[in-house]
Design an enzyme around this catalytic site. Structure first.
Site, PDB file in Angstrom:
ATOM      1  N   HIS A   1       6.331 -27.094 -80.901  1.00 53.77           N
ATOM      2  CA  HIS A   1       7.075 -28.032 -80.051  1.00 53.77           C
ATOM      3  C   HIS A   1       8.537 -27.588 -80.009  1.00 53.77           C
ATOM      4  CE1 HIS A   1       7.882 -31.831 -78.035  1.00 53.77           C
ATOM      5  NE2 HIS A   1       8.985 -31.900 -78.759  1.00 53.77           N
TER       6      HIS A   1
ATOM      7  N   ASN B   1       4.775 -17.186 -76.813  1.00 51.51           N
ATOM      8  CA  ASN B   1       4.365 -17.547 -78.181  1.00 51.51           C
ATOM      9  C   ASN B   1       3.067 -16.846 -78.566  1.00 51.51           C
ATOM     10  OD1 ASN B   1       6.150 -19.557 -79.647  1.00 51.51           O
ATOM     11  ND2 ASN B   1       6.079 -20.422 -77.584  1.00 51.51           N
TER      12      ASN B   1
HETATM   13  C1  GRF Z   1       7.086 -23.308 -75.657  1.00 50.50           C
HETATM   14  O1  GRF Z   1       8.432 -23.691 -75.617  1.00 50.50           O
HETATM   15  C2  GRF Z   1       6.273 -24.373 -76.340  1.00 50.50           C
HETATM   16  O2  GRF Z   1       6.982 -25.063 -77.321  1.00 50.50           O
HETATM   17  C3  GRF Z   1       5.941 -25.313 -75.231  1.00 50.50           C
HETATM   18  O3  GRF Z   1       5.740 -24.488 -74.122  1.00 50.50           O
HETATM   19  C4  GRF Z   1       6.463 -23.278 -74.269  1.00 50.50           C
HETATM   20  C5  GRF Z   1       5.472 -22.153 -74.117  1.00 50.50           C
HETATM   21  O4  GRF Z   1       6.042 -20.960 -73.767  1.00 50.50           O
HETATM   22  N1  GRF Z   1       4.833 -26.145 -75.617  1.00 50.50           N
HETATM   23  P1  GRF Z   1       5.157 -19.636 -73.774  1.00 50.50           P
HETATM   24  O5  GRF Z   1       4.018 -19.815 -72.764  1.00 50.50           O
HETATM   25  O6  GRF Z   1       4.619 -19.430 -75.155  1.00 50.50           O
HETATM   26  O7  GRF Z   1       6.082 -18.542 -73.356  1.00 50.50           O
END
Ligand code: GRF
Length: 199
Positions: free
Chosen positions: A100, A8
């Protein structure tokens, strides 16, 4: 704020737009791959270990001090896996976002993180899941919803397969939410977020 892979974070780095300057990536894990992504993008990083503090309050206060020093306008939680003391969100009202991996207000709250979310969705028999980007308030996963994206739950889904589909949705809507914030287009009334038209 990150703890893990940082996909993300990468989506934000790639898609938040020229109006956004990344002041800092803060991790509570020194081996988070997200830190490498930040370094590659030329963004300063800091690591704050929960274990180095007597309690959650002191840990969060130290993060708050770092945020103030960095002069930031918006905190994005992007896979940050520690519960924070309200002192941080209280200092950044409607200036802190989270992603989320489900369609809030369903499948949120205490214990609903990581694979637990997708297992709960599959167990429920729901035919749709998705991603939610919301402002953070002291109550977990309950803040004003900025954007959501829906994905199908397929008959032969595993939690891992569903998680990957949801993650791709998060990667679309999280940068979009940050772009809207940067353009001052988010108007919050109670728990509702209205997206103002572009100028
Ligand atoms: C995502 O699915 C977010 O919603 C959750 O943790 C995951 C993070 O993945 N809180 P990344 O580290 O961004 O790949």
């Amino acid at each position: 704020m990150v703890s893990g892979g940082g996909s993300n974070l990468q989506a934000l780095l790639d898609g938040a737009g020229d109006a956004v300057e990344f002041a800092l990536v803060l991790s509570n894990k020194s081996d988070a791959f997200a830190l490498e992504r930040a370094a590659k993008a030329g963004v300063p990083t800091k690591v704050v270990h929960y274990e180095d503090y007597p309690d959650r309050r002191a840990f969060t206060q130290s993060i708050l001090d770092i945020m103030k020093d960095s002069g930031i306008d918006l905190i994005c939680l992007a896979g940050f896996n520690r519960i924070l003391d309200p002192v941080l969100v209280d200092a950044y009202p409607l200036r802190m976002m989270n992603t989320h991996p489900a369609l809030l207000p369903a499948f949120g709250g205490a214990g609903m993180y990581g694979h637990h979310v997708h297992e709960a969705v599959l167990t429920s028999g729901a035919k749709l899941s998705g991603a939610t980007v919301h402002f953070v308030t002291p109550e977990t996963d309950a803040g004003p919803i900025i954007l959501q994206a829906v994905v199908p739950v397929l008959d032969d889904d595993t939690p891992e397969a569903l998680a990957q589909r949801v993650l791709r949705a998060e990667h679309r809507i999280y940068p979009a939410a940050v772009r809207l914030f940067a353009q001052d287009r988010l108007e919050v009334t109670g728990n509702r977020v209205r997206i103002k038209p572009a100028n």
